[in-house]
Design a protein around this motif. Structure first.
Motif, PDB file in Angstrom:
ATOM      1  N   LEU A  80      59.683  87.037   6.859  1.00  0.00           N
ATOM      2  CA  LEU A  80      58.293  87.444   7.070  1.00  0.00           C
ATOM      3  C   LEU A  80      57.691  86.684   8.248  1.00  0.00           C
ATOM      4  N   MET A  81      58.030  85.416   8.384  1.00  0.00           N
ATOM      5  CA  MET A  81      57.536  84.623   9.508  1.00  0.00           C
ATOM      6  C   MET A  81      58.078  85.157  10.837  1.00  0.00           C
ATOM      7  N   ILE A  82      59.349  85.560  10.836  1.00  0.00           N
ATOM      8  CA  ILE A  82      59.934  86.159  12.048  1.00  0.00           C
ATOM      9  C   ILE A  82      59.194  87.445  12.409  1.00  0.00           C
ATOM     10  N   HIS A  83      58.860  88.227  11.381  1.00  0.00           N
ATOM     11  CA  HIS A  83      58.131  89.483  11.595  1.00  0.00           C
ATOM     12  C   HIS A  83      56.773  89.213  12.236  1.00  0.00           C
ATOM     13  N   PHE A  84      56.048  88.209  11.751  1.00  0.00           N
ATOM     14  CA  PHE A  84      54.727  87.892  12.286  1.00  0.00           C
ATOM     15  C   PHE A  84      54.820  87.343  13.710  1.00  0.00           C
ATOM     16  N   LEU A  85      55.825  86.515  13.973  1.00  0.00           N
ATOM     17  CA  LEU A  85      55.900  85.830  15.260  1.00  0.00           C
ATOM     18  C   LEU A  85      56.458  86.710  16.369  1.00  0.00           C
ATOM     19  N   THR A  86      57.481  87.499  16.069  1.00  0.00           N
ATOM     20  CA  THR A  86      58.164  88.279  17.112  1.00  0.00           C
ATOM     21  C   THR A  86      57.955  89.778  16.975  1.00  0.00           C
ATOM     22  N   GLY A  87      57.467  90.216  15.822  1.00  0.00           N
ATOM     23  CA  GLY A  87      57.324  91.655  15.597  1.00  0.00           C
ATOM     24  C   GLY A  87      58.635  92.326  15.247  1.00  0.00           C
ATOM     25  N   GLN A  88      59.703  91.538  15.049  1.00  0.00           N
ATOM     26  CA  GLN A  88      61.019  92.080  14.726  1.00  0.00           C
ATOM     27  C   GLN A  88      61.022  92.684  13.316  1.00  0.00           C
ATOM     28  N   LYS A  89      61.392  93.947  13.242  1.00  0.00           N
ATOM     29  CA  LYS A  89      61.395  94.643  11.961  1.00  0.00           C
ATOM     30  C   LYS A  89      62.780  95.104  11.519  1.00  0.00           C
ATOM     31  N   LYS A  90      63.754  94.986  12.385  1.00  0.00           N
ATOM     32  CA  LYS A  90      65.091  95.490  12.060  1.00  0.00           C
ATOM     33  C   LYS A  90      65.852  94.469  11.215  1.00  0.00           C
ATOM     34  N   ILE A  91      66.656  94.984  10.288  1.00  0.00           N
ATOM     35  CA  ILE A  91      67.485  94.141   9.438  1.00  0.00           C
ATOM     36  C   ILE A  91      68.776  94.901   9.122  1.00  0.00           C
ATOM     37  N   ALA A  92      69.906  94.259   9.305  1.00  0.00           N
ATOM     38  CA  ALA A  92      71.197  94.893   9.048  1.00  0.00           C
ATOM     39  C   ALA A  92      71.410  95.097   7.559  1.00  0.00           C
ATOM     40  N   TYR A  93      72.405  95.924   7.239  1.00  0.00           N
ATOM     41  CA  TYR A  93      72.626  96.303   5.839  1.00  0.00           C
ATOM     42  C   TYR A  93      72.944  95.103   4.952  1.00  0.00           C
ATOM     43  N   ILE A  94      73.885  94.255   5.372  1.00  0.00           N
ATOM     44  CA  ILE A  94      74.289  93.124   4.536  1.00  0.00           C
ATOM     45  C   ILE A  94      73.126  92.163   4.277  1.00  0.00           C
ATOM     46  N   PRO A  95      72.381  91.722   5.323  1.00  0.00           N
ATOM     47  CA  PRO A  95      71.207  90.881   5.047  1.00  0.00           C
ATOM     48  C   PRO A  95      70.165  91.578   4.178  1.00  0.00           C
ATOM     49  N   ALA A  96      70.040  92.899   4.334  1.00  0.00           N
ATOM     50  CA  ALA A  96      69.077  93.646   3.527  1.00  0.00           C
ATOM     51  C   ALA A  96      69.468  93.606   2.048  1.00  0.00           C
ATOM     52  N   ILE A  97      70.754  93.832   1.769  1.00  0.00           N
ATOM     53  CA  ILE A  97      71.228  93.784   0.387  1.00  0.00           C
ATOM     54  C   ILE A  97      71.113  92.368  -0.167  1.00  0.00           C
ATOM     55  N   ALA A  98      71.422  91.366   0.683  1.00  0.00           N
ATOM     56  CA  ALA A  98      71.331  89.973   0.242  1.00  0.00           C
ATOM     57  C   ALA A  98      69.887  89.614  -0.115  1.00  0.00           C
ATOM     58  N   GLN A  99      68.940  90.079   0.703  1.00  0.00           N
ATOM     59  CA  GLN A  99      67.537  89.799   0.426  1.00  0.00           C
ATOM     60  C   GLN A  99      67.090  90.480  -0.872  1.00  0.00           C
ATOM     61  N   ALA A 100      67.422  91.751  -1.018  1.00  0.00           N
ATOM     62  CA  ALA A 100      67.043  92.490  -2.221  1.00  0.00           C
ATOM     63  C   ALA A 100      67.690  91.878  -3.463  1.00  0.00           C
ATOM     64  N   PHE A 101      68.972  91.528  -3.351  1.00  0.00           N
ATOM     65  CA  PHE A 101      69.681  90.928  -4.480  1.00  0.00           C
ATOM     66  C   PHE A 101      69.035  89.604  -4.885  1.00  0.00           C
ATOM     67  N   SER A 102      68.655  88.795  -3.904  1.00  0.00           N
ATOM     68  CA  SER A 102      68.032  87.499  -4.187  1.00  0.00           C
ATOM     69  C   SER A 102      66.678  87.663  -4.858  1.00  0.00           C
ATOM     70  N   VAL A 103      65.875  88.609  -4.366  1.00  0.00           N
ATOM     71  CA  VAL A 103      64.545  88.820  -4.942  1.00  0.00           C
ATOM     72  C   VAL A 103      64.651  89.294  -6.389  1.00  0.00           C
ATOM     73  N   HIS A 104      65.546  90.244  -6.658  1.00  0.00           N
ATOM     74  CA  HIS A 104      65.701  90.752  -8.021  1.00  0.00           C
ATOM     75  C   HIS A 104      66.306  89.691  -8.942  1.00  0.00           C
ATOM     76  N   THR A 105      67.255  88.909  -8.428  1.00  0.00           N
ATOM     77  CA  THR A 105      67.833  87.825  -9.231  1.00  0.00           C
ATOM     78  C   THR A 105      66.762  86.801  -9.581  1.00  0.00           C
ATOM     79  N   TYR A 106      65.909  86.495  -8.625  1.00  0.00           N
ATOM     80  CA  TYR A 106      64.788  85.579  -8.863  1.00  0.00           C
ATOM     81  C   TYR A 106      63.908  86.077 -10.004  1.00  0.00           C
ATOM     82  N   GLY A 107      63.590  87.374  -9.991  1.00  0.00           N
ATOM     83  CA  GLY A 107      62.718  87.936 -11.014  1.00  0.00           C
ATOM     84  C   GLY A 107      63.328  87.874 -12.398  1.00  0.00           C
ATOM     85  N   VAL A 108      64.627  88.169 -12.518  1.00  0.00           N
ATOM     86  CA  VAL A 108      65.282  88.170 -13.829  1.00  0.00           C
ATOM     87  C   VAL A 108      65.613  86.745 -14.274  1.00  0.00           C
ATOM     88  N   ALA A 109      66.142  85.921 -13.365  1.00  0.00           N
ATOM     89  CA  ALA A 109      66.536  84.559 -13.727  1.00  0.00           C
ATOM     90  C   ALA A 109      65.337  83.726 -14.167  1.00  0.00           C
TER      91      ALA A 109
END
Length: 313
Positions: A80-109
């Motif tokens: 999110l900080m990168i998005h605010f500072l550089t305006g970069q919005k692109k994310i590759a598939y593997i980092p995208a899955i890793a981010q989603a997996f981490s957020v959902h794991t956080y919620g359940v764990a």
């Protein structure tokens, strides 16, 4: 139509619209929140690890919750900080899955760990003489491992459908990647994933709620019964459970606000995005404060070490 197995996919996060001149301001605001979260949680984690007097089940479980909070916030805030500072919005598939997996794991764990903590408090208050016999080191680590295993297993099965799901778009209408956001790009409906996700969420939330409700009912009953003879016993029992209950309510309110906001089309997308970020920011920032204020032993250990370092200087 592409699948992750046939060719690389690059997603574009819709994110927030931030005028260029305000990008640095929002970057420093997010950075400040992240630094406060890191400082609070790392202090709690380090003090518990260093102080041998805190090497007890309740504080070991607090360490697991701290790790869980760090996982959730770190999955969202740096990008999110990168998005605010550089305006970069692109994310590759593997980092995208890793981010989603981490957020959902956080919620359940977070929920499963809080369920284990409720069980520990129940044994401590209702079976004080047998506590060390029941909550042995082996059982303590087994309970913590089980909490993480349940979260990783459920989320792992949830994301197994992503591997060969054909996608017909690459724009994620969210501030970060999630299971629902990614599968909304699927070329055809994904009812099995939706049913499993809802069923899993309902099962975990309901099971943990029942465990905590049962534990606190027994704790309340035991505290009132023993408190007739000694009011200090009742006061101590309520105090030792206060931090856990407050943290659980904080998680539930945060997740409930996110779920409710997503179900109302009339609510603007920016509000939904903002609310979803709060779920990964508020609990990790506030939890160290809650445990530091309520737990006298943890607070005393933190003050002792800060004072000791100042004296040495």
């Amino acid at each position: 139509m592409v699948t992750p197995l046939t060719q690389p996919i690059v997603f574009e996060l819709e994110g927030f619209y931030v005028p260029p001149r305000y990008g640095a301001f929002f970057f420093f605001l997010a950075l400040l929140n992240y630094m406060v979260m890191l400082l609070g949680n790392c202090v709690v984690l380090c003090v518990i690890v260093i102080d041998k007097n805190l090497h007890r089940p309740m504080f070991v479980m607090v360490c697991n919750l701290v790790v869980c909070d760090l996982l959730g916030a770190t999955a969202v805030l740096p990008r999110l900080m990168i998005h605010f500072l550089t305006g970069q919005k692109k994310i590759a598939y593997i980092p995208a899955i890793a981010q989603a997996f981490s957020v959902h794991t956080y919620g359940v764990a977070a929920q499963t760990i809080l369920g284990v903590m409720a069980y520990d408090r129940y044994i401590a208050v209702c079976e004080p003489l047998r506590y060390h016999t029941i909550m042995t080191s082996a059982r303590l680590h087994s309970c913590c491992a089980l909490a993480w295993f349940v979260a990783l297993l459920f989320i792992g099965v949830l994301f197994a459908w992503h591997v060969d799901t054909p996608l017909c778009g690459n724009t994620i209408q969210h501030i970060y990647c999630s299971n629902r956001a990614i599968l909304s790009l699927a070329c055809s409906p994904t009812p099995i994933n939706n049913i499993y996700g809802l069923s899993m969420s309902w099962f975990v939330s309901t099971s943990i709620f029942l465990v905590i409700a049962f534990s606190y009912f027994r704790i309340l009953h035991a505290s009132v019964k023993r408190g007739r003879a000694d009011s200090t016993i009742r006061s101590k029992a309520f105090q030792t459970c206060a931090s856990h209950l407050v943290v659980y309510v904080l998680y539930e309110i945060s997740s409930l606000v996110v779920i409710v906001s997503q179900r109302f089309p009339s609510i603007s997308q920016d509000i939904k995005k903002f609310v979803s970020i709060l779920f990964t920011i508020i609990p990790p920032v506030i939890n160290p404060i809650i445990y530091g204020l309520v737990s006298k032993e943890l607070r005393a250990s933190i003050i002792k070490r800060i004072t000791y370092n100042r004296v040495r200087k």
